[in-house]
Design a protein around this motif. Structure first.
Motif, short mmCIF file in Angstrom:
data_model
loop_
_atom_site.label_atom_id
_atom_site.label_comp_id
_atom_site.label_asym_id
_atom_site.label_seq_id
_atom_site.Cartn_x
_atom_site.Cartn_y
_atom_site.Cartn_z
N ALA A 158 12.77 -4.10 6.35
CA ALA A 158 11.83 -3.13 6.90
C ALA A 158 12.57 -1.98 7.58
O ALA A 158 12.15 -0.82 7.49
N ALA A 159 13.67 -2.30 8.25
CA ALA A 159 14.48 -1.24 8.86
C ALA A 159 15.09 -0.34 7.79
O ALA A 159 15.13 0.90 7.94
N ALA A 160 15.55 -0.94 6.68
CA ALA A 160 16.10 -0.14 5.59
C ALA A 160 15.03 0.78 4.99
O ALA A 160 15.29 1.95 4.67
N PHE A 184 0.81 -1.21 0.00
CA PHE A 184 0.00 0.00 0.00
C PHE A 184 0.85 1.27 0.00
O PHE A 184 0.57 2.23 -0.72
N ALA A 185 1.91 1.26 0.82
CA ALA A 185 2.66 2.50 1.04
C ALA A 185 3.62 2.84 -0.09
O ALA A 185 3.74 4.01 -0.48
N ILE A 186 4.31 1.86 -0.63
CA ILE A 186 5.36 2.15 -1.62
C ILE A 186 4.82 2.84 -2.88
O ILE A 186 5.39 3.84 -3.34
N LEU A 200 6.52 5.47 10.09
CA LEU A 200 5.66 4.69 10.97
C LEU A 200 5.22 3.39 10.29
O LEU A 200 5.09 2.34 10.95
N VAL A 201 5.00 3.44 8.98
CA VAL A 201 4.71 2.22 8.23
C VAL A 201 5.88 1.25 8.38
O VAL A 201 5.70 0.06 8.64
N GLY A 202 7.10 1.77 8.23
CA GLY A 202 8.28 0.93 8.37
C GLY A 202 8.42 0.35 9.76
O GLY A 202 8.79 -0.82 9.93
N ALA A 203 8.10 1.15 10.78
CA ALA A 203 8.21 0.66 12.16
C ALA A 203 7.24 -0.49 12.41
O ALA A 203 7.59 -1.49 13.06
N LEU A 239 15.07 4.83 4.95
CA LEU A 239 14.92 5.49 3.65
C LEU A 239 13.86 6.59 3.70
O LEU A 239 14.05 7.68 3.14
N THR A 240 12.75 6.34 4.39
CA THR A 240 11.67 7.33 4.44
C THR A 240 12.06 8.55 5.27
O THR A 240 11.42 9.61 5.15
N LEU A 241 13.07 8.41 6.11
CA LEU A 241 13.50 9.52 6.96
C LEU A 241 14.60 10.36 6.33
O LEU A 241 14.93 11.44 6.86
N GLY A 242 15.21 9.89 5.24
CA GLY A 242 16.35 10.57 4.66
C GLY A 242 16.06 11.24 3.33
O GLY A 242 14.97 11.10 2.76
#
Length: 491
Positions: free
Chosen positions: A100-102, A42-44, A180-183, A106-109
């Motif tokens: 998932a951590a990667a 959904f998110a990507i 948050l999706v990644g977390a 990625l979403t934070l950078g």
């Protein structure tokens, strides 16, 4: 591994209603992994649209992911038959945590863009394909044949809940930020890994010589009872006459002879499936109905988008599909146990066909969602019946590869659905294009009703005997059972 000689199951064992702790741990692991996959799916694409502003680039990311997953699924089937499936589930969960951590980082950078999203989606798709098959195949190892139909029905309910709630949950999380999706994906993969580890520990306890089959592990599963495909076949891992522990299977390779190529092992699974008249029809039916139904849904969504319908309103179509599946999943356990699988398959496909035939004359999103909900109400029982019998009839040493072949047939045509939808809308218009998709669904229904071996599949309690009869009639009179385990299958 030293195993105890398990006693024959008590006569009351097939009437056992609970699926046991082994299935509960398997379901927890598989559900957590499926939810993580749903959130990423959904998110990507939405992140890609937001970053690039290009639907075409977002489409490329999705198409590449589908292609990589298809290739990885084929490889995953071979892995699932060569190695311990529960160990593969644990490894897949650990890799999922890292990916998932990667994604979260990625979403934070500042590196978030088309290339980075393409790469992370490709890696997630490869992981899902390579290790998802092991989880699917492991279900046969932890649930006895007498309960596989009910287990598959429970899985259908789980899938319906994820289909119904995955998108709203993803939207809520994405509204707060992609991180948050990644977390939550990390948390899901952690749960999947821990549950798979608990299942493997349960299997080890069940294999101890001074221990019983273990809490929640049915005795017939521990002893290998209820698997007609294993009759007369000596397991490759345990000594002849010793049962496999729950969750284990006979790997396709051994140290005595060289291992064949992955392509040869996949070809063996496909050839075995194609020789089975009770399974060959299911492969064709799955391919045709998935192409037709997904072409119909894609046509509906495209036409609503072209008409200026807001995305939130278009979501009613997906809501209708999920609601129909959830309602059908509630009745699926009873239907699978009481109604012949062949009848469930035929009626389910007729219901899907009828709903798609109505759609050309239905235009509002709410009405479309309601029609599709009715059409999908029969699919959980249909899927549970076909998948449950498929697992009963397939030998454990072929389970991974056979599952990957079935998955390729069932989903391989789905990426083609946008093509007839897009071309049909441009050339023929909405109504004729929907009728073409409905025609494909009708072909699948006619094939299911017209194929004798598919039509005669019994209810859950008769699957073992029916599979044994088909196996006996499909093989020459020989103690080697070449259709089940040809000599070349033991490299």
């Amino acid at each position: 591994m030293t195993t105890r000689q398990a006693p024959a199951p008590a006569p009351s064992a097939p009437r056992r209603r609970g699926l046991g702790a082994a299935y509960a741990w398997w379901l927890a692991s598989d559900t957590a992994s499926a939810l993580s996959t749903s959130l990423a799916g959904f998110a990507i694409p939405l992140l890609a649209l937001g970053v690039t502003g290009s639907p075409a680039q977002a489409g490329v990311i999705g198409a590449v992911g589908l292609a990589i997953r298809a290739l990885a699924t084929a490889a995953g089937g071979v892995l699932a038959d060569r190695h311990d499936r529960l160990r593969l589930m644990i490894v897949g969960g650990l890799i999922g945590i890292v990916l998932a951590a990667a994604f979260t980082v990625l979403t934070l950078g500042p590196a978030l863009g088309f290339a980075s999203l393409l790469a992370v989606n490709a890696l997630l798709a490869a992981r899902n394909g390579a290790f998802g098959t092991a989880a699917s195949a492991a279900l046969k190892d932890v649930v006895p044949a007498s309960a596989l139909g009910r287990a598959q029905a429970s899985n259908q309910g789980r899938d319906a809940v994820i289909a119904l709630g995955g998108a709203p949950l993803g939207g809520l999380l994405l509204g707060a930020g992609g991180w948050l999706v990644g977390a939550v994906m990390i948390l899901c993969q952690l749960v999947a890994t821990i549950a798979a580890g608990a299942l493997r520990a349960l299997r080890r306890r069940a294999a101890l010589p001074d221990d019983a089959a273990g809490p929640g592990v049915p005795a017939d599963a521990a002893a290998g009872h209820g698997d007609p495909t294993q009759a007369g076949v000596a397991p490759a891992t345990p000594a002849a006459g010793e049962p496999e522990a729950p969750g284990e299977h006979a790997p396709s390779g051994s140290s005595s002879t060289p291992r064949r190529s992955a392509r040869a092992e996949l070809a063996e699974a496909f050839a075995w499936l194609w020789r089975r008249p009770d399974l060959r029809g299911a492969l064709l039916v799955c391919t045709i109905v998935n192409l037709g139904f997904n072409a119909v849904v894609t046509t509906v969504i495209y036409s609503l988008q072209q008409g200026g319908t807001p995305p939130a309103t278009i979501g009613l179509v997906s809501t209708g599909i999920g609601a129909g599946m959830l309602a059908g999943a509630l009745a699926a356990p009873f239907l699978v146990a009481k109604v012949p699988a062949g009848l469930l398959t035929g009626l389910g496909l007729v219901l899907v066909t009828a709903s798609t035939l109505v759609l050309p004359w239905v235009h509002s999103p709410a009405a479309v969602g309601a029609v599709l909900a009715v059409g999908m109400a029969g699919t959980p029982a249909l899927n549970a019946a076909l998948l449950g019998y498929f697992m009963v009839a397939t030998p454990s040493h072929l389970m991974g590869r056979a599952t990957s072949v079935l998955d390729l047939f069932a989903t391989g045509a789905m990426p083609l659905a946008p093509l007839p939808a897009g071309l049909g809308l441009a050339i023929l218009g909405r109504g004729p294009t929907l009728l073409i998709g409905a025609g494909l669904c009708a072909v699948s229904a006619a094939l299911a009703l017209g194929t004798r071996q598919l039509r005669r599949l019994p209810a859950e309690s008769g699957w073992v005997a029916h599979a044994e009869a088909i196996t006996a009639s499909a093989e020459p009179a020989s103690s080697t059972h070449p259709a089940v385990r040809p000599p070349a299958a033991q490299p």
